[in-house]
Design a protein around this motif. Structure first.
Motif, mmCIF file in Angstrom:
data_model
loop_
_atom_site.group_PDB
_atom_site.id
_atom_site.type_symbol
_atom_site.label_atom_id
_atom_site.label_comp_id
_atom_site.label_asym_id
_atom_site.label_seq_id
_atom_site.Cartn_x
_atom_site.Cartn_y
_atom_site.Cartn_z
ATOM 1 N N GLY A 1 39.530 38.515 51.895
ATOM 2 C CA GLY A 1 39.521 38.157 50.486
ATOM 3 C C GLY A 1 39.217 39.384 49.639
ATOM 4 O O GLY A 1 39.142 40.507 50.142
ATOM 5 N N CYS A 2 39.013 39.174 48.334
ATOM 6 C CA CYS A 2 38.808 40.284 47.413
ATOM 7 C C CYS A 2 37.400 40.853 47.535
ATOM 8 O O CYS A 2 36.421 40.112 47.587
ATOM 9 C CB CYS A 2 39.042 39.795 45.987
ATOM 10 S SG CYS A 2 38.638 41.033 44.769
ATOM 11 N N CYS B 1 44.673 42.645 42.118
ATOM 12 C CA CYS B 1 43.861 41.494 41.696
ATOM 13 C C CYS B 1 44.758 40.283 41.565
ATOM 14 O O CYS B 1 45.831 40.361 40.962
ATOM 15 C CB CYS B 1 43.177 41.801 40.369
ATOM 16 S SG CYS B 1 42.422 40.352 39.607
ATOM 17 N N HIS B 2 44.302 39.159 42.116
ATOM 18 C CA HIS B 2 45.098 37.938 42.035
ATOM 19 C C HIS B 2 45.288 37.496 40.597
ATOM 20 O O HIS B 2 46.369 37.068 40.212
ATOM 21 C CB HIS B 2 44.426 36.813 42.827
ATOM 22 C CG HIS B 2 44.462 37.037 44.299
ATOM 23 N ND1 HIS B 2 45.644 37.207 44.984
ATOM 24 C CD2 HIS B 2 43.469 37.136 45.220
ATOM 25 C CE1 HIS B 2 45.375 37.409 46.266
ATOM 26 N NE2 HIS B 2 44.059 37.377 46.444
ATOM 27 N N CYS C 1 32.859 38.709 40.253
ATOM 28 C CA CYS C 1 34.014 38.573 39.373
ATOM 29 C C CYS C 1 33.957 37.298 38.552
ATOM 30 O O CYS C 1 33.664 36.224 39.060
ATOM 31 C CB CYS C 1 35.289 38.585 40.194
ATOM 32 S SG CYS C 1 36.749 38.475 39.175
ATOM 33 N N ARG D 1 34.873 39.833 44.650
ATOM 34 C CA ARG D 1 34.775 38.448 44.179
ATOM 35 C C ARG D 1 33.350 37.996 43.861
ATOM 36 O O ARG D 1 33.146 37.187 42.966
ATOM 37 C CB ARG D 1 35.416 37.499 45.186
ATOM 38 C CG ARG D 1 34.759 37.487 46.537
ATOM 39 C CD ARG D 1 35.271 36.305 47.350
ATOM 40 N NE ARG D 1 34.540 36.196 48.588
ATOM 41 C CZ ARG D 1 34.925 36.732 49.728
ATOM 42 N NH1 ARG D 1 36.051 37.417 49.788
ATOM 43 N NH2 ARG D 1 34.197 36.600 50.805
ATOM 44 N N ASP E 1 43.172 38.893 50.553
ATOM 45 C CA ASP E 1 42.961 40.191 49.939
ATOM 46 C C ASP E 1 44.102 40.423 48.946
ATOM 47 O O ASP E 1 45.265 40.366 49.332
ATOM 48 C CB ASP E 1 42.995 41.255 51.051
ATOM 49 C CG ASP E 1 42.210 42.475 50.659
ATOM 50 O OD1 ASP E 1 41.793 42.565 49.496
ATOM 51 O OD2 ASP E 1 42.011 43.337 51.529
ATOM 52 N N PRO E 2 43.799 40.634 47.669
ATOM 53 C CA PRO E 2 44.902 40.804 46.717
ATOM 54 C C PRO E 2 45.735 42.033 47.070
ATOM 55 O O PRO E 2 45.180 43.085 47.400
ATOM 56 C CB PRO E 2 44.181 40.984 45.375
ATOM 57 C CG PRO E 2 42.804 41.415 45.715
ATOM 58 C CD PRO E 2 42.482 40.785 47.035
ATOM 59 N N ARG F 1 37.153 34.870 39.343
ATOM 60 C CA ARG F 1 37.330 34.481 40.741
ATOM 61 C C ARG F 1 38.021 33.116 40.879
ATOM 62 O O ARG F 1 37.697 32.162 40.188
ATOM 63 C CB ARG F 1 35.952 34.417 41.388
ATOM 64 C CG ARG F 1 35.945 33.963 42.806
ATOM 65 C CD ARG F 1 34.512 34.034 43.267
ATOM 66 N NE ARG F 1 34.354 33.610 44.640
ATOM 67 C CZ ARG F 1 33.208 33.748 45.304
ATOM 68 N NH1 ARG F 1 32.173 34.291 44.712
ATOM 69 N NH2 ARG F 1 33.126 33.340 46.543
ATOM 70 N N CYS G 1 40.951 34.004 46.009
ATOM 71 C CA CYS G 1 40.241 35.278 46.128
ATOM 72 C C CYS G 1 39.318 35.300 47.346
ATOM 73 O O CYS G 1 38.999 36.364 47.881
ATOM 74 C CB CYS G 1 39.410 35.550 44.876
ATOM 75 S SG CYS G 1 40.359 35.511 43.359
ATOM 76 N N ASP G 2 38.854 34.124 47.780
ATOM 77 C CA ASP G 2 37.924 34.076 48.899
ATOM 78 C C ASP G 2 38.602 34.372 50.228
ATOM 79 O O ASP G 2 37.965 34.804 51.179
ATOM 80 C CB ASP G 2 37.271 32.689 48.989
ATOM 81 C CG ASP G 2 36.406 32.421 47.778
ATOM 82 O OD1 ASP G 2 36.193 33.371 47.000
ATOM 83 O OD2 ASP G 2 35.958 31.275 47.614
#
Ligand code: ATP
Ligand code: ATP
Ligand code: SF4
Ligand code: SF4
Ligand code: MG
Ligand code: MG
Lengths: 302, 336, 329
Positions: free
Chosen positions: C288-289, C319-320, C295, C292, C306-307, C298, C302-303
């Motif tokens: 994931g990011c 970033c998503h 963020c 997050r 990985d963007p 979020r 994102c969890d």
């Protein structure tokens, strides 16, 4: 950072903290088996010094029929020129050696540390005077002084021996502790403690000392080995009269009386005290290795 | 609550070759910080900010001048009687790593000064524990998780909060924050600054902020006074916003010109001031201390030292013979 | 040796450190291009992997770290990740100049700067040592120092700003055209910092360099860099032309970082702290990011995911939320 063996309350304070400390010590010891071995060795020697002699009569029985025997099942390291068991001699002789070494270590550390701390903390005139004294003391040559002292003193009691060695040995520790104190007192947390109005007693005993603990502990252990070597050496050289049985006396007799250099029969007599000394040194070296980690929370908690 | 007049301090260093070298760190500084007020000291490295801060916190002696705390002059007092006064002024050091004893848990660190107070006022042990939790909550930490930790188990920002909490254990009337955020992660800095600001507002604690970053001074003490210090002398003094918007001393202007411009968001100032040379140890002592570096040096600048004063048409105090407003700071693009 | 600014292409670079918890990535899947003749700035907080990334340019990551994947192509040199031994040593210094983090303290306290300069020359087999000294004096003079005096000085006789300039001189004196400056102004005050940054800009232009500046201070890159790359938790989260990124940051971290800077003008109360705290090697999310936890945008995705790095013209963001917005519009 996530390892919290510490209960989340944190309120039951000193008891939990003490428990955490010992848990930490256990972790440090477990990390390297050699450290455990070191502890076992040292505990073993302490035991030997305290209780060992109790298992033997005050005067070990002579045996004119078994003089200077080589190692056998009955006598693991053989016998001495009076037919006494060498192992028994090592054990009964350990008390003198270890007790005097302990006294030396105690004096060295207590004296050296308090002087160094005081000097480094007060600075100024006190510092100058104390360090002058220390320097003067450091220039006194130890061995010749001991030789001179030996002519008047018999060193029959291990405490006497320890006292003299200790009084000769604190100079180095004092200097080192002073240097540490000088550098630590510039640290922010000491200054903060002063700013908060905490007493000098608190600052020295709670803030400074713990930071120096590994250092002091190491010095203490090293002082023990130093003291053992020094006195064994003195007895071996025959400088001191044989008031008591101990390892140094054994070595001396093995070489000069039993002729360990000539006959293999006395080899056990020579080796046994040497081995004891080596083993003790080894134990101490192994434990010293753990000191840094024991007293540094970062290394301890990880 | 505290004011000083004519504070001087000279350090005597053992020089390398020519025997003792004297470092004049402060040359007659006046200051005044009221209850719940704020002040900021800014200046280049080595200008004496920390020395002045330490003197104010009672951690350093001064050679001459007088400091009064709540109207009581300090120099006639014996050390023992001086200490309780200075205890009201607590220093927050730059380095939260060395400011906490690594061998003591946060609880132990907070407990010691609290126990001292409990002893003096006959309070119970329960009070100590309660108060320890309270000061941690004040600085935005969770007592449950933090109390039993060692400093190394906390992040830099948390450590600095603990340092502030420890200062709060003695109910200080003033905090001296010396570069208190310069060693903290960038994204956490503003949090600490906001905390100091919040303590000022909620507890009425005065804050003395020492920095070389003027913008942070503005954040904490926008309503307070700014002292621009150069080689141990205050060269400009006045309300923070007045000086930032209208600096008149060339040194202040150099400092403000040096602040990085966020191109894309800001446009650089129109008349940036760059000193002619860098600060060196043996720059001239005669006349204006800034003369050797000053691009606007004029007649008389090197004869007699200009003193801090008010002149006509300039709202703030300054120490320059040729005060002149210059537009040196960046402007936001949105305003253009 | 190339006498002009080289370009650098970093592709899919991953650097791991061996820790008690296994090998953990300090730099993960980073792709970054340094255009010839530009100044690129990398901004990130402590522990975000900036120094590690910079060291990879020289293939100089020290154990317990190692480059686990990716390539670093430098014009005129090739992929330095494959380099070793003598080849690598030659490339450093002659091709790539490096000013280490805390260069103020990295000079040998026992030797004069001049001696250290000669050591450097000898270790790179410079035949004309006199020429080297002349070049060093010129460079120091260029940076506003008295060259002869500085070469005769020991570290403790120089101020922080002077030492930093000596560091820059040592990085450039072997005629490197790719220069890496790690935190060149940390621990310097504002005026000295401004002075050093000016020197960096000028020397860069005069000598035709490709420069990489690493810092935690957005102000520093804003002053010198043409392009800006933002690192967080070992990932590059946003890059683009400096002015565009500062003027309209897209990644929530970049936005938060800029908003957290107290400014000299405008409403000071607009400054907002970023919640939470930066991750360490151990706490950085494995999937994931990486951002997050802190963020405000979020989302569920994102969890777990990985963007990916999405390029939009010269702007690159991972970033998503940003990608979603772009797709929607
Ligand atoms: N204990 C000391 N002994 C000798 N000189 C000192 C001492 N403390 C400070 N100085 C000198 O006094 C001057 C002022 O130092 P001070 O630390 O107050 O500066 P500063 O403004 O806080 O600088 P910085 O921004 O670098 O922290 C400097 O020239 C410094 O070298
Ligand atoms: N020798 C090492 N062994 C283990 N971990 C390391 C080592 N060197 C760096 N790391 C870890 O790798 C991560 C990135 O480190 P790096 O030094 O690249 O960060 P940085 O962005 O340069 O930070 P700083 O601003 O503090 O210099 C950090 O989490 C750090 O703890
Ligand atoms: S008094 Fe003169 S030299 Fe000093 S700052 Fe003013 S103009 Fe410059
Ligand atoms: S990917 Fe999600 S968590 Fe990460 S920065 Fe974008 S919105 Fe925030
Ligand atoms: Mg300072
Ligand atoms: Mg780094």
């Amino acid at each position: 950072m996530s390892d919290t063996l510490i209960p989340e309350t944190g309120m039951s304070t000193s008891a939990t903290m003490r428990r955490n400390f010992w848990l930490g010590v256990w972790r440090v010891m477990k990390r390297k088996p050699s450290r455990m071995a070191g502890v076992v060795i040292i505990v073993g020697f302490a035991f030997m010094g305290v209780f060992g002699p109790m298992f033997f009569p005050d005067h070990l029985p002579d045996n004119p029929n078994a003089i200077t025997q080589p190692p056998s099942w009955a006598h693991w390291f053989g016998t001495d020129p009076q037919g006494r068991d060498v192992v028994a001699l090592v054990i009964t002789g350990s008390r003198y050696v270890l007790l005097s070494a302990a006294v030396t270590a105690l004096i060295t550390v207590v004296f050296g540390t308090s002087l160094g701390l005081f000097s480094g903390f007060k600075r100024g005139r006190w510092d100058t005077v104390l360090m002058r004294i220390t320097d003067m003391k450091l220039t006194i040559p130890g061995l010749p002084l001991l030789l001179v002292l030996a002519t008047v003193w018999k060193f029959g009691s291990p405490i006497q021996m320890g006292l003299v060695l200790g009084l000769l040995g604190w100079g180095g520790v004092a200097r080192a502790v002073r240097a540490q104190t000088l550098s630590l007192r510039e640290r922010g947390f000491i200054e903060a403690a002063r700013g908060l109005g905490l007493s000098t007693k608190h600052i020295i005993s709670k803030e400074l000392l713990p930071s120096m603990a590994p250092y002091i502990a190491m010095n203490m252990l090293i002082a023990v080995t130093g003291a053992v070597y020094a006195q064994v050496g003195l007895f071996f050289l025959g400088v001191l009269p044989y008031e008591s049985d101990n390892w140094g006396v054994m070595l001396n007799l093995a070489v000069f009386q039993a002729g360990a250099m000539i006959t293999t029969n006395a080899l056990g007599y020579l080796l046994a005290p040497l081995l004891a000394i080596l083993l003790l040194t080894l134990g101490i070296v192994l434990v010293v290795d753990a000191m840094d980690e024991i007293f540094n929370p970062r290394l301890r908690e990880e | 609550m505290i004011n000083g007049t004519g504070i001087t301090k000279t350090f005597k260093q053992r020089g390398n070759v020519l025997g003792r070298r004297e470092v004049p760190a402060l040359r007659g500084v006046d200051f005044e910080i009221g209850k719940g007020g704020s002040a900021s000291f800014i200046g280049e490295s080595g200008c004496g900010k920390t020395t002045l801060g330490r003197i104010i916190a009672g951690l350093e002696t001064y050679d001459s001048g007088e400091i009064e705390i709540d109207g009581t002059p300090m120099s006639p007092l014996k050390l023992k009687h001086r200490q309780p006064h200075f205890r009201k002024i607590q220093m927050i050091h730059q380095d939260p790593y060395s400011a906490l004893n690594p061998t003591r848990t946060i609880y132990q660190t907070l407990q010691a000064p609290l126990a001292l107070r409990a002893g003096q006022t006959g309070r119970s042990k329960g009070w100590i524990d309660e108060r320890a939790a309270e000061v941690l909550s004040l600085v935005g930490l969770d007592p449950g998780t933090v109390l039993s930790r060692y400093p190394h188990q906390l992040s830099g920002g948390m450590r600095q909060r603990v340092v502030i909490a420890r200062a709060l254990t003695v109910d200080p009337e003033m905090l001296v924050a010396d570069e208190a955020v310069s060693m903290i992660d960038v994204s956490l800095r503003l949090g600490i600054l906001a905390l100091l600001k919040d303590l000022r507002e909620r507890l009425g604690v005065s804050v003395l902020f020492i920095t070389h970053d003027v913008a942070t001074a503005r954040y904490i003490g926008g309503d307070g006074e700014l002292y621009v210090i150069y080689r141990g002398q205050v060269v400009e003094r006045g309300p923070v916003d007045t000086i930032i918007a209208n600096p008149v001393h060339p040194y202040t202007q150099s400092l403000l010109s040096a602040i990085p411009v966020l191109h894309g968001l800001e446009l650089p100032g129109e008349e940036p001031v760059v000193p002619l040379e860098s600060l060196t140890e043996n720059q001239s002592e005669s006349g204006c201390l800034f003369a050797a570096r000053c691009p606007f040096r004029g007649d008389g600048c090197t004869d007699e030292r200009p003193l801090l004063r008010v002149t006509e048409g300039v709202p703030q105090e300054h120490a320059c013979y040729y005060p002149q407003r210059r537009s040196v700071i960046a402007r936001p693009m949105s305003e253009v | 040796m190339a006498d002009q600014a080289p370009g650098v292409r970093i592709d899919g670079l991953t650097v791991v450190y061996k820790t008690p918890a296994g090998e953990l990535p300090a730099v993960r899947g980073i792709s970054l291009t340094l255009e010839p003749g530009t100044i690129t700035g990398i901004v990130g907080e402590s522990g975000s992997g900036k120094s590690t990334l910079a060291l990879s340019l020289l293939n100089a990551v020290q154990p317990p770290g190692r480059i686990a994947a990716g390539s670093v192509e430098i014009d005129g040199l090739g992929d330095v990740v494959g380099f070793a031994g003598e080849q690598l040593r030659k490339a450093r210094g002659a091709h790539i100049g490096y000013v280490f983090q805390a260069a103020q303290n990295s000079l040998n306290p026992l030797k004069t700067v001049g001696k250290q300069l000669l050591d450097l020359g000898r270790s790179h087999g410079v035949a004309d040592l006199r020429g080297l000294v002349r070049e060093a004096r010129e460079l120091l003079g260029r940076m506003g120092l008295d060259g002869a005096r500085v070469l005769d000085s020991h570290q403790h006789e120089l101020s922080g700003g002077m030492r930093q300039r000596v560091g820059i001189m040592l990085a450039l004196v072997l005629n490197a055209h790719l220069v890496v400056l790690d935190e060149p102004t940390t621990a310097l005050d504002m005026i000295t910092q401004a002075n050093i940054l000016k020197i960096v800009r000028e020397v860069h232009a005069e000598r035709g360099l490709t420069t990489l500046v690493i810092t935690h201070d957005i102000g520093v890159v804003a002053e010198v860099a043409d392009r800006l790359a933002v690192m967080y938790g070992g990932r590059l989260v946003e890059q683009g032309p400096t002015r565009e990124v500062l003027g309209s940051p897209r990644h929530p971290y970049t936005r938060g970082l800029i908003r957290a800077i107290p400014r000299l003008v405008g409403d000071i109360d607009e400054a907002r702290a970023l919640p939470g705290r930066p991750p360490t090697l151990v706490t950085v999310p494995k999937e994931g990011c990486v951002f997050r936890e802190r963020c405000e945008l979020r989302m569920d995705v994102c969890d777990t995911v990985d963007p990916s790095v999405v390029a939009d013209g010269s702007r690159i963001v991972a970033c998503h939320a940003v990608t979603v917005k772009e797709h929607a519009s």
